[in-house]
Design a protein around this motif. Structure first.
Motif, mmCIF file in Angstrom:
data_model
loop_
_atom_site.group_PDB
_atom_site.id
_atom_site.type_symbol
_atom_site.label_atom_id
_atom_site.label_comp_id
_atom_site.label_asym_id
_atom_site.label_seq_id
_atom_site.Cartn_x
_atom_site.Cartn_y
_atom_site.Cartn_z
ATOM 1 N N VAL A 19 -2.778 -11.438 41.982
ATOM 2 C CA VAL A 19 -3.682 -11.604 40.854
ATOM 3 C C VAL A 19 -2.993 -11.127 39.582
ATOM 4 C CG1 VAL A 19 -5.936 -10.966 39.906
ATOM 5 C CG2 VAL A 19 -5.662 -11.304 42.363
ATOM 6 N N ASN A 20 -3.189 -11.856 38.515
ATOM 7 C CA ASN A 20 -2.648 -11.487 37.214
ATOM 8 C C ASN A 20 -3.157 -10.096 36.840
ATOM 9 O OD1 ASN A 20 -1.813 -11.307 34.543
ATOM 10 N ND2 ASN A 20 -2.409 -13.388 34.034
ATOM 11 N N PRO A 21 -2.260 -9.146 36.554
ATOM 12 C CA PRO A 21 -2.722 -7.786 36.218
ATOM 13 C C PRO A 21 -3.517 -7.712 34.930
ATOM 14 C CG PRO A 21 -0.354 -7.997 35.862
ATOM 15 C CD PRO A 21 -0.792 -9.252 36.550
ATOM 16 N N ARG A 22 -3.614 -8.787 34.184
ATOM 17 C CA ARG A 22 -4.461 -8.801 32.983
ATOM 18 C C ARG A 22 -5.939 -8.978 33.336
ATOM 19 N NH1 ARG A 22 0.274 -11.184 32.542
ATOM 20 N NH2 ARG A 22 1.641 -10.799 30.765
ATOM 21 N N PHE A 23 -6.224 -9.174 34.610
ATOM 22 C CA PHE A 23 -7.595 -9.271 35.092
ATOM 23 C C PHE A 23 -7.931 -8.021 35.893
ATOM 24 C CE2 PHE A 23 -6.535 -13.500 33.981
ATOM 25 C CZ PHE A 23 -7.697 -14.226 33.841
ATOM 26 N N ASP A 24 -9.213 -7.693 35.956
ATOM 27 C CA ASP A 24 -9.626 -6.541 36.741
ATOM 28 C C ASP A 24 -9.724 -6.911 38.218
ATOM 29 O OD1 ASP A 24 -11.906 -8.033 36.922
ATOM 30 O OD2 ASP A 24 -13.156 -6.706 35.709
ATOM 31 N N GLU A 25 -10.154 -5.955 39.021
ATOM 32 C CA GLU A 25 -10.178 -6.174 40.471
ATOM 33 C C GLU A 25 -11.246 -7.178 40.892
ATOM 34 O OE1 GLU A 25 -12.811 -2.809 39.305
ATOM 35 O OE2 GLU A 25 -10.711 -3.381 38.954
ATOM 36 N N GLN A 26 -12.182 -7.500 40.022
ATOM 37 C CA GLN A 26 -13.207 -8.478 40.345
ATOM 38 C C GLN A 26 -12.921 -9.855 39.768
ATOM 39 O OE1 GLN A 26 -16.967 -6.867 39.130
ATOM 40 N NE2 GLN A 26 -17.012 -5.345 40.767
ATOM 41 N N GLY A 27 -11.847 -10.002 38.993
ATOM 42 C CA GLY A 27 -11.467 -11.303 38.465
ATOM 43 C C GLY A 27 -11.957 -11.577 37.068
ATOM 44 N N ARG A 28 -12.199 -10.543 36.272
ATOM 45 C CA ARG A 28 -12.610 -10.731 34.883
ATOM 46 C C ARG A 28 -11.423 -10.515 33.964
ATOM 47 N NH1 ARG A 28 -16.930 -7.412 36.829
ATOM 48 N NH2 ARG A 28 -18.902 -8.560 37.021
ATOM 49 N N TRP A 29 -11.308 -11.389 32.974
ATOM 50 C CA TRP A 29 -10.224 -11.304 31.999
ATOM 51 C C TRP A 29 -10.500 -10.126 31.069
ATOM 52 C CZ3 TRP A 29 -8.889 -15.710 27.995
ATOM 53 C CH2 TRP A 29 -7.656 -15.417 27.406
ATOM 54 N N ARG A 30 -9.491 -9.253 30.915
ATOM 55 C CA ARG A 30 -9.644 -8.069 30.092
ATOM 56 C C ARG A 30 -8.936 -8.228 28.751
ATOM 57 N NH1 ARG A 30 -7.603 -3.373 34.060
ATOM 58 N NH2 ARG A 30 -5.812 -4.790 34.091
ATOM 59 N N ARG A 31 -9.325 -7.418 27.791
ATOM 60 C CA ARG A 31 -8.656 -7.404 26.493
ATOM 61 C C ARG A 31 -7.266 -6.802 26.616
ATOM 62 N NH1 ARG A 31 -14.098 -6.653 25.079
ATOM 63 N NH2 ARG A 31 -14.784 -7.954 23.309
ATOM 64 N N ARG A 32 -6.462 -7.041 25.600
ATOM 65 C CA ARG A 32 -5.080 -6.577 25.630
ATOM 66 C C ARG A 32 -4.999 -5.061 25.709
ATOM 67 N NH1 ARG A 32 -0.405 -9.302 24.076
ATOM 68 N NH2 ARG A 32 -1.735 -10.970 23.224
ATOM 69 N N VAL A 33 -5.945 -4.356 25.081
ATOM 70 C CA VAL A 33 -5.913 -2.896 25.106
ATOM 71 C C VAL A 33 -6.176 -2.344 26.495
ATOM 72 C CG1 VAL A 33 -6.560 -2.671 22.682
ATOM 73 C CG2 VAL A 33 -8.356 -2.855 24.429
ATOM 74 N N GLU A 34 -6.724 -3.169 27.387
ATOM 75 C CA GLU A 34 -7.004 -2.728 28.757
ATOM 76 C C GLU A 34 -5.921 -3.159 29.733
ATOM 77 O OE1 GLU A 34 -10.790 -4.306 29.711
ATOM 78 O OE2 GLU A 34 -11.835 -3.293 28.081
ATOM 79 N N TRP A 35 -4.905 -3.859 29.276
ATOM 80 C CA TRP A 35 -3.817 -4.259 30.156
ATOM 81 C C TRP A 35 -2.947 -3.067 30.510
ATOM 82 C CZ3 TRP A 35 -1.709 -9.200 27.230
ATOM 83 C CH2 TRP A 35 -2.719 -10.166 27.195
ATOM 84 N N PRO A 36 -2.102 -3.219 31.522
ATOM 85 C CA PRO A 36 -1.071 -2.194 31.749
ATOM 86 C C PRO A 36 -0.139 -2.078 30.539
ATOM 87 C CG PRO A 36 -1.329 -3.582 33.689
ATOM 88 C CD PRO A 36 -2.153 -4.214 32.611
ATOM 89 N N LEU A 37 0.375 -0.900 30.335
ATOM 90 C CA LEU A 37 1.170 -0.642 29.123
ATOM 91 C C LEU A 37 2.372 -1.563 29.015
ATOM 92 C CD1 LEU A 37 1.092 3.279 29.085
ATOM 93 C CD2 LEU A 37 -0.238 1.682 27.686
ATOM 94 N N GLU A 38 3.002 -1.898 30.134
ATOM 95 C CA GLU A 38 4.204 -2.728 30.073
ATOM 96 C C GLU A 38 3.903 -4.177 29.720
ATOM 97 O OE1 GLU A 38 2.721 -2.474 34.320
ATOM 98 O OE2 GLU A 38 3.140 -1.094 32.645
ATOM 99 N N LEU A 39 2.645 -4.589 29.752
ATOM 100 C CA LEU A 39 2.278 -5.967 29.460
ATOM 101 C C LEU A 39 1.681 -6.152 28.066
ATOM 102 C CD1 LEU A 39 0.604 -7.009 32.833
ATOM 103 C CD2 LEU A 39 2.931 -7.442 32.081
ATOM 104 N N ARG A 40 1.408 -5.086 27.374
ATOM 105 C CA ARG A 40 0.775 -5.205 26.070
ATOM 106 C C ARG A 40 1.750 -5.674 25.000
ATOM 107 N NH1 ARG A 40 -2.766 0.446 25.872
ATOM 108 N NH2 ARG A 40 -3.796 0.131 27.900
#
Length: 475
Positions: A454-475
């Protein structure tokens, strides 16, 4: 008597005028209901009918090209239109392309796409968790010992239920674009909104902290004539926020298939033509008599490659020698060659865009169904921008999209829950590591069709998160 006849004729004519639309709507509704209730797939003969048609078209093209085109040149007939060496060269290349096409076609037809029922056991339908009952000061009690609000035993009021329904819909799916108010600087959502900065809002995103595009408007003074002339003031341009789907698509409750009675693996969909759930469902192709899925997607691309090259070669060679025969004095035109030229042109126009679109989707890590969902979101955003901005405000629209991408990321990559991080990984996941396998129907895909990261930009339930909630290496 005449009035009665007129009334009866008029009363009979009115249903006839609206009967056409009514019949069409009823037929459409009945077709949808029948398709929704369809639990079994199509008969085997119906599924494999186009396979026989495809083989018949290929066989007829082979007959015309070899017997009525190449053999005439090899035999040095007067109406051959070319030398023996040219006929032999054309026949050899045609035979190689024909074997490539038939090999890939038989491979994709005989390879099943992968069915979820063969790997997943049947289970009862997972139940959705009950939403928590809303709390308010009218329906809650204050505990002096713990300092918490406790739910009273009486049911909440109707107004509380309505507010709970609105909050629940906003939490799960978010309000529709039609219900999103235009946000301006200075607008207050609650009485204390204007007294606190945006940076302290608990739900404020990056989009709220970015500067707003402004337009200059004229404001006239309503006071006495001694006031100064009208001056220019800054007025913010109306702005809306991106509302991606907030449905938890990874939860088992949303992946359950009531027809097969299983929890579908990731990216699996139920095909009504085949009557079962297909692993990594891309689309149902009548030309191969089955679906394109995880196990035969690679072979489908190999077949489209071979069919495209085969069609282009047949069309170009036949058209070139036909034009040469027309320009010659003793040249004769074979009507069957014209038929094959038309067929080759049609298949070229069909396979070339299909090949390019599938290569594009593979590089983006999407299937045809998933790309349609992304297209729906783009269309909704375009419609939302059209409702707020005028058609000439192109710069404002572009700026708004840029702000959305700065807050959320792009829809094609960051908003794709199955994005692997690069186009190369997406290509290798479908076409395999072997370079020969990228063109020939050999090898297999790297994915088994059951598990996908699963794309780490999504949460564990499959919702797309904002950039500020991404892992630090992906922001």
């Amino acid at each position: 008597m005449s009035r009665t006849l007129r009334k009866s004729s008029t009363s009979r004519a009115l249903p006839q005028e609206h009967s056409c639309c009514g019949v069409i709507e009823k037929a459409t509704y009945d077709a949808r209901e029948k398709r929704a209730k369809q639990t079994k797939g199509q008969p085997w003969i119906s599924l494999k009918l186009m396979v026989g048609v495809t083989l018949g078209i290929i066989g007829y093209s082979v007959y015309v090209y070899i017997v009525r085109f190449c053999v005439k040149m090899i035999q040095k007939r007067r109406d051959g239109g070319g030398s023996r060496a040219a006929g032999v060269a054309l026949l050899v290349i045609f035979s190689i392309l024909l074997l490539w096409t038939l090999w890939a076609y038989l491979k994709v037809v005989l390879t099943p796409p992968g069915f979820a029922r063969n790997h997943i056991e049947k289970t009862p339908r997972p139940m959705f968790p009950e939403p928590p009952r809303p709390l308010s000061y009218e329906t809650a009690e204050y505990d002096l010992e713990t300092g918490d609000l406790g739910q009273r035993r009486r049911y909440p009021s109707s107004s509380t239920s309505r507010s709970h329904d609105l909050n629940t819909s906003a939490t799960i799916g978010g309000p529709s674009y039609e219900n999103i108010p235009m946000r301006r600087n200075g607008d207050a959502d609650h009485p204390n909104e204007g007294n606190r900065p945006h940076a302290q809002e608990p739900n404020a995103g990056v989009l709220d902290a970015l500067p707003h595009p402004t337009t200059k408007v004229m404001a006239t003074s309503r006071k006495s004539n001694s006031q100064p002339l009208p001056k220019e003031i800054e007025k913010p341009t109306p702005r809306i926020s991106r509302r991606p789907p907030m449905v938890p698509v990874l939860l088992p409750e949303h992946r359950y298939c009531s027809i097969d009675g299983i929890v579908k693996p990731y990216r699996a969909h139920h095909c009504r033509n085949c009557g079962t759930c297909v692993l990594k469902y891309d689309h149902h192709c009548p030309w191969i008599g089955q679906c394109v899925g995880a196990r035969n997607h690679k072979f489908f691309v190999n077949f489209v490659q071979a069919a495209c090259v085969f069609s282009v070669y047949t069309f170009a060679t036949l058209l070139g020698f036909t034009i040469h025969a027309v320009n010659s004095l003793n040249g004769d035109i074979d009507p069957q060659e014209i038929v094959v030229i038309v067929l080759a042109a049609v298949f070229t126009l069909f396979t070339a865009p299909l090949l390019l679109s599938h290569i594009h989707l593979i590089l983006k890590g999407q299937t045809t169904v998933e790309s349609m969902k992304a297209r729906v979101q783009k269309n909704r955003e375009e419609q939302a921008l059209a409702d707020v901005f005028r058609f000439w405000q192109i710069r404002e629209k572009r700026r708004t999209k840029q702000l959305w991408n700065e807050e959320w990321g792009s829809i094609e990559k960051d908003g794709n829950i199955w994005w692997l991080g690069s186009s190369k990984k997406g290509w290798l996941d479908v076409m395999g590591n072997s370079r020969w396998g990228w063109f020939l129907p050999i090898g297999r895909s790297l994915s088994d069709g059951l598990t996908y990261p699963v794309n780490p930009r999504f949460d564990e339930q499959g919702r797309w998160r904002r950039r500020v909630e991404w892992p630090l290496e992906l922001r």
